[in-house]
Design a protein around this motif. Structure first.
Motif, short mmCIF file in Angstrom:
data_model
loop_
_atom_site.label_atom_id
_atom_site.label_comp_id
_atom_site.label_asym_id
_atom_site.label_seq_id
_atom_site.Cartn_x
_atom_site.Cartn_y
_atom_site.Cartn_z
N TYR A 80 0.83 -1.20 0.00
CA TYR A 80 0.00 0.00 0.00
C TYR A 80 0.87 1.26 0.00
CZ TYR A 80 -4.22 -2.70 0.63
OH TYR A 80 -5.26 -3.56 0.42
N ASP A 81 0.46 2.21 -0.83
CA ASP A 81 1.20 3.47 -0.93
C ASP A 81 0.92 4.38 0.27
OD1 ASP A 81 2.24 3.07 -3.75
OD2 ASP A 81 0.09 2.95 -4.11
N GLU A 82 -0.32 4.36 0.77
CA GLU A 82 -0.70 5.19 1.91
C GLU A 82 -1.72 4.44 2.76
OE1 GLU A 82 0.56 7.98 2.82
OE2 GLU A 82 1.04 9.28 1.11
N VAL A 83 -1.62 4.64 4.07
CA VAL A 83 -2.65 4.20 5.01
C VAL A 83 -3.17 5.48 5.66
CG1 VAL A 83 -3.23 2.81 7.02
CG2 VAL A 83 -1.48 2.01 5.41
N ILE A 84 -4.36 5.89 5.26
CA ILE A 84 -4.91 7.20 5.63
C ILE A 84 -5.92 7.04 6.76
CG2 ILE A 84 -6.26 9.17 4.81
CD1 ILE A 84 -5.18 8.50 1.97
N TYR A 85 -5.84 7.93 7.71
CA TYR A 85 -6.81 7.98 8.81
C TYR A 85 -7.63 9.25 8.67
CZ TYR A 85 -8.50 8.71 13.63
OH TYR A 85 -9.28 8.95 14.74
N THR A 86 -8.96 9.12 8.67
CA THR A 86 -9.82 10.30 8.58
C THR A 86 -9.92 10.93 9.96
OG1 THR A 86 -11.81 8.96 8.97
CG2 THR A 86 -11.16 9.30 6.69
N SER A 87 -9.26 12.05 10.12
CA SER A 87 -9.14 12.68 11.44
C SER A 87 -9.42 14.17 11.35
CB SER A 87 -7.73 12.45 11.99
OG SER A 87 -7.48 13.24 13.11
N PRO A 88 -10.18 14.74 12.29
CA PRO A 88 -10.44 16.18 12.24
C PRO A 88 -9.18 17.01 12.43
CG PRO A 88 -11.27 15.24 14.29
CD PRO A 88 -10.91 14.09 13.40
N ASP A 89 -8.11 16.42 12.97
CA ASP A 89 -6.88 17.20 13.13
C ASP A 89 -5.83 16.85 12.08
OD1 ASP A 89 -6.54 14.70 14.21
OD2 ASP A 89 -5.66 15.36 16.09
N GLY A 90 -6.25 16.19 10.98
CA GLY A 90 -5.34 15.91 9.89
C GLY A 90 -5.18 17.09 8.96
N GLU A 91 -4.35 16.92 7.93
CA GLU A 91 -4.18 17.98 6.94
C GLU A 91 -5.48 18.15 6.17
OE1 GLU A 91 -1.57 16.95 3.57
OE2 GLU A 91 -1.59 14.91 4.36
N GLN A 92 -5.76 19.38 5.74
CA GLN A 92 -7.01 19.68 5.06
C GLN A 92 -7.03 19.09 3.66
OE1 GLN A 92 -9.17 21.83 6.80
NE2 GLN A 92 -10.82 21.89 5.32
N PHE A 93 -8.05 18.29 3.37
CA PHE A 93 -8.19 17.69 2.05
C PHE A 93 -8.40 18.78 1.01
CE2 PHE A 93 -10.72 15.15 -1.11
CZ PHE A 93 -9.69 14.29 -1.46
N SER A 94 -7.79 18.61 -0.15
CA SER A 94 -7.86 19.62 -1.20
C SER A 94 -7.75 18.95 -2.56
CB SER A 94 -6.72 20.64 -1.04
OG SER A 94 -5.46 19.99 -1.22
N GLN A 95 -8.00 19.71 -3.61
CA GLN A 95 -7.88 19.16 -4.96
C GLN A 95 -6.46 18.69 -5.26
OE1 GLN A 95 -10.63 18.66 -7.03
NE2 GLN A 95 -9.12 17.33 -8.00
N PRO A 96 -5.42 19.45 -4.88
CA PRO A 96 -4.06 18.93 -5.12
C PRO A 96 -3.79 17.59 -4.43
CG PRO A 96 -3.97 21.29 -4.73
CD PRO A 96 -5.39 20.86 -4.45
N ILE A 97 -4.34 17.40 -3.22
CA ILE A 97 -4.15 16.12 -2.53
C ILE A 97 -4.91 15.02 -3.28
CG2 ILE A 97 -4.68 14.82 -0.43
CD1 ILE A 97 -4.11 17.33 1.18
N ALA A 98 -6.12 15.32 -3.74
CA ALA A 98 -6.88 14.34 -4.53
C ALA A 98 -6.11 13.97 -5.79
CB ALA A 98 -8.26 14.90 -4.88
#
Length: 226
Positions: A80-98
């Motif tokens: 796996y390239d990334e293991v992502i946790y959906t967290s309110p204190d994570g980095e802000q999701f954005s189009q560049p991240i998508a």
């Protein structure tokens, strides 16, 4: 690409990931989205995934063991390239991240729940924490759905009109220009003459001017980040 979503409420996501753009992407074999019920990785008859927090803090905490078992089982099958946790204190999701995530092969998204997950999972298994906004949801399922949709829709071939995806809001830190369709005159509300002119270069210039003006007026912080 493949997205594995770990959740305690897979029924929330089942319909969403199998319809519309996400459903078509999977039928075209351009993406795979798999849901994993965290309770399937417990070892007690109550299928319990949470417990009280050490230190007396209010709220329940997602336990290490089932999360570790689930992620370990997935990693035994593929890298796996990334293991992502959906967290309110994570980095802000954005189009560049998508955009960035859409280029990866395999991604795990762990949906948070209750008060959150045991910090040891964050320290040892999570590679990236992402938030979809400065607010708290009941669980991370909605955040996972938002991310999956934003990621998959820009994979080449998923949307028939790829230029439409590339010209969406935020792709270049600008809001979109106003858009119109027929009729050209409705109740005296008219489409701008430039859009009816057929002059493609002038139309593109108008759209850029409008995009910059709207961004300056509605979301000036986007221009500061460009």
């Amino acid at each position: 690409m493949r997205i594995d979503i770990i959740t305690v409420l897979p029924e929330i996501l089942e319909g969403f990931v199998n319809t519309s753009i996400l459903g078509r992407a999977q039928k075209k074999q351009l993406a795979e989205i798999h849901l994993h019920n965290l309770r399937d990785y417990t070892q007690d008859k109550w299928r319990r995934v949470d417990d009280y927090a050490y230190g007396g803090q209010a709220g329940m905490v997602m336990q290490c063991e089932p999360i570790d078992r689930c992620i370990t089982a997935l990693k035994e099958e593929r890298d796996y390239d990334e293991v992502i946790y959906t967290s309110p204190d994570g980095e802000q999701f954005s189009q560049p991240i998508a955009n960035q995530l859409s280029l990866l092969n395999n991604v795990i998204i762990l949906c948070g729940h209750y008060k959150g997950i045991d910090q040891r999972i964050r320290d040892h298994l999570i590679t990236r924490e992402i938030s979809i906004g400065d607010y708290v949801l009941t669980g991370g399922e909605l955040a996972a759905a938002v991310m999956a949709d934003a990621i998959v829709r820009i994979i080449p071939g998923v949307i028939t009109d790829e230029q439409s995806a590339l010209s969406d809001c935020f792709q270049d830190n600008l809001l979109s220009a106003p858009i119109y369709t027929r009729p050209a005159d409705y109740k005296g509300w008219k489409v701008p003459d430039i859009l009816l002119s057929g002059h493609e270069a002038k139309i593109r210039d108008w759209e850029m001017e409008q995009a910059i003006e709207r961004t300056q007026r509605l979301r000036p912080e986007l221009l500061k980040g460009s």
